[in-house]
Scaffold this motif. Structure first.
Motif, mmCIF file in Angstrom:
data_model
loop_
_atom_site.group_PDB
_atom_site.id
_atom_site.type_symbol
_atom_site.label_atom_id
_atom_site.label_comp_id
_atom_site.label_asym_id
_atom_site.label_seq_id
_atom_site.Cartn_x
_atom_site.Cartn_y
_atom_site.Cartn_z
ATOM 1 N N VAL A 16 1.157 -0.933 -0.177
ATOM 2 C CA VAL A 16 0.382 0.234 0.067
ATOM 3 C C VAL A 16 0.504 1.134 0.328
ATOM 4 C CG1 VAL A 16 -1.823 1.198 1.282
ATOM 5 C CG2 VAL A 16 -1.406 -1.142 1.432
ATOM 6 N N ALA A 17 0.864 2.223 -0.765
ATOM 7 C CA ALA A 17 1.192 3.432 -0.973
ATOM 8 C C ALA A 17 0.728 4.596 -0.622
ATOM 9 C CB ALA A 17 1.804 3.547 -2.194
ATOM 10 N N ASN A 18 -0.742 4.409 -0.868
ATOM 11 C CA ASN A 18 -1.568 5.401 -1.483
ATOM 12 C C ASN A 18 -3.082 4.936 -1.762
ATOM 13 O OD1 ASN A 18 -2.169 6.128 -3.894
ATOM 14 N ND2 ASN A 18 0.195 6.336 -4.145
ATOM 15 N N LYS A 19 -4.368 5.871 -1.300
ATOM 16 C CA LYS A 19 -5.794 5.510 -1.919
ATOM 17 C C LYS A 19 -6.357 5.276 -3.004
ATOM 18 C CE LYS A 19 -7.719 9.720 -2.993
ATOM 19 N NZ LYS A 19 -8.618 11.008 -2.118
ATOM 20 N N LYS A 20 -4.912 5.435 -3.639
ATOM 21 C CA LYS A 20 -5.236 4.476 -5.528
ATOM 22 C C LYS A 20 -4.122 3.560 -5.481
ATOM 23 C CE LYS A 20 -4.796 9.299 -8.132
ATOM 24 N NZ LYS A 20 -4.824 9.718 -8.891
ATOM 25 N N SER A 21 -3.451 2.925 -4.589
ATOM 26 C CA SER A 21 -2.560 1.483 -4.534
ATOM 27 C C SER A 21 -3.611 0.260 -5.049
ATOM 28 C CB SER A 21 -1.898 1.621 -3.358
ATOM 29 O OG SER A 21 -0.867 2.164 -2.981
ATOM 30 N N VAL A 22 -3.147 -0.201 -5.688
ATOM 31 C CA VAL A 22 -4.301 -1.956 -5.925
ATOM 32 C C VAL A 22 -3.931 -2.120 -4.697
ATOM 33 C CG1 VAL A 22 -4.076 -4.365 -7.513
ATOM 34 C CG2 VAL A 22 -3.517 -2.464 -8.591
ATOM 35 N N ALA A 23 -3.303 -2.535 -3.778
ATOM 36 C CA ALA A 23 -2.379 -3.135 -2.650
ATOM 37 C C ALA A 23 -4.112 -2.151 -1.718
ATOM 38 C CB ALA A 23 -1.848 -3.170 -1.661
ATOM 39 N N TRP A 24 -3.967 -1.286 -1.948
ATOM 40 C CA TRP A 24 -5.582 -0.912 -0.686
ATOM 41 C C TRP A 24 -6.433 -1.388 -1.266
ATOM 42 C CZ3 TRP A 24 -7.329 0.727 3.232
ATOM 43 C CH2 TRP A 24 -8.474 1.511 3.104
ATOM 44 N N HIS A 25 -7.158 -1.532 -2.617
ATOM 45 C CA HIS A 25 -8.570 -1.734 -3.077
ATOM 46 C C HIS A 25 -8.869 -3.164 -2.454
ATOM 47 C CE1 HIS A 25 -8.276 2.361 -5.273
ATOM 48 N NE2 HIS A 25 -9.477 1.857 -5.490
ATOM 49 N N ILE A 26 -7.715 -3.856 -2.809
ATOM 50 C CA ILE A 26 -7.373 -4.838 -2.253
ATOM 51 C C ILE A 26 -7.906 -5.157 -0.432
ATOM 52 C CG2 ILE A 26 -6.605 -7.334 -1.383
ATOM 53 C CD1 ILE A 26 -4.867 -7.084 -4.441
ATOM 54 N N GLY A 27 -6.906 -3.968 -0.126
ATOM 55 C CA GLY A 27 -6.818 -5.162 1.786
ATOM 56 C C GLY A 27 -8.012 -4.183 1.854
ATOM 57 N N LYS A 28 -8.969 -3.319 1.620
ATOM 58 C CA LYS A 28 -10.787 -3.016 1.613
ATOM 59 C C LYS A 28 -11.216 -3.658 1.540
ATOM 60 C CE LYS A 28 -11.665 0.807 -2.262
ATOM 61 N NZ LYS A 28 -11.986 1.998 -1.756
ATOM 62 N N THR A 29 -11.252 -4.377 0.389
ATOM 63 C CA THR A 29 -11.841 -5.257 0.288
ATOM 64 C C THR A 29 -12.291 -6.527 0.945
ATOM 65 O OG1 THR A 29 -11.846 -4.510 -2.053
ATOM 66 C CG2 THR A 29 -13.501 -6.753 -2.324
ATOM 67 N N LEU A 30 -11.056 -6.982 0.759
ATOM 68 C CA LEU A 30 -11.217 -7.783 2.239
ATOM 69 C C LEU A 30 -11.608 -8.143 3.548
ATOM 70 C CD1 LEU A 30 -6.875 -9.132 0.823
ATOM 71 C CD2 LEU A 30 -9.671 -10.304 1.192
ATOM 72 N N GLU A 31 -11.987 -6.664 4.321
ATOM 73 C CA GLU A 31 -11.748 -6.206 4.790
ATOM 74 C C GLU A 31 -13.379 -6.235 5.153
ATOM 75 O OE1 GLU A 31 -10.653 -2.021 5.713
ATOM 76 O OE2 GLU A 31 -8.664 -3.202 6.832
#
Length: 269
Positions: A16-31
């Motif tokens: 995760v680097a910022n709100k546009k990161s693929v990692a952030w989108h994955i993380g929040k969807t998992l949550e």
């Protein structure tokens, strides 16, 4: 309904680097599906810059360029979250372009290529090896690739061959881990995305806009679409998928010879 069957299960997300990161989108969807997401960012500075975004979630620091940091973050995570890890996301990419910018591929420097390979590809192998004991017997590992590594886009340069190596490593990781587990290794391979990292690639915006004309639906890939595919691959719902790359391009690859696109180009010529 726990469709993904990940409720209450730990998933480690690197990148995760910022709100546009693929990692952030994955993380929040998992949550949203009840998973216990553990975030790993590159540096203390990145941890500070994402503090507002990640809030009180568990966040650890690891620069994958240094193997001792990989081992250290593993030990920290295991100490704080001793239960088996159900999934691991590797959303890490770095291209060591020099100050002179993009050069012809044949002028790629040795150290440039090796450092890019180390951070963008070898780090997947190193992280998986470090976490192998902590991963659940049937865990899923997902990395982020690109939709094609054989289209010679000048502005992407030597990053495409490195991503090709990343894709190839999936089969070898799947094979070697099969000796002691049922852990799966797959990649999400999206087309052009609107992320902060991609914005730094020369000419990327024009390529992104062109992609929208080629994609049959007339709209570029959304980061959430890549994240949704990654969450599926992380879940037991995809248990039969291993050593594969799932292309997320909304059909772009089938449409380069669309009559309207050809007609417009011929008029320009």
């Amino acid at each position: 309904m726990d469709f993904l069957k990940l409720s209450g299960k730990p998933v480690v997300v690197f990148g995760v680097a910022n709100k546009k990161s693929v990692a952030w989108h994955i993380g929040k969807t998992l949550e949203q599906h009840g998973a216990k997401v553990i975030y790993v960012v590159r540096s203390e500075a990145r941890k500070e810059s994402t503090a507002k975004l990640l809030g009180d979630r568990p966040v650890y620091v690891c620069d994958v360029e240094f193997e001792e940091q990989i081992e250290s973050v593993r030990d920290q995570i295991v100490a704080d979250h001793p239960e088996p890890i159900a999934g691991l996301v590797h959303s890490i990419a770095f291209a060591a372009y020099d100050e002179s910018g993009i050069k012809p591929f044949h002028e790629t420097g040795k150290q440039q290529l090796l450092r890019t390979f180390d951070i963008s590809c070898f780090s997947l192998i190193a992280v998986c090896n470090a976490f192998k004991v902590q991963l659940a017997h049937d865990a899923s590992v997902v990395t982020i690739s690109i939709s094609t590594t054989t289209m010679a886009s000048e502005n992407y340069g030597f990053m495409a061959p490195v991503k090709a190596a990343l894709d190839s490593s999936l089969a070898f990781l799947a094979k070697s881990f099969s000796k002691f587990s049922e852990i799966r290794f797959n990649a999400v391979a999206p087309g052009l995305l609107k992320t902060s990292a991609s914005a730094g690639i020369p000419g990327y915006v024009d390529a992104y806009l062109f992609a929208e004309t080629v994609i049959p639906r007339g709209k570029a890939i959304q980061t959430q679409e890549a994240a949704d595919a990654a969450c599926f691959l992380l879940s037991p719902r995809s248990s039969g998928i291993n050593a594969q790359r799932i292309v997320i391009d909304a059909g772009m690859a089938i449409n380069y010879f669309d009559n309207e696109i050809i007609a417009k180009q011929m008029k320009l010529d």
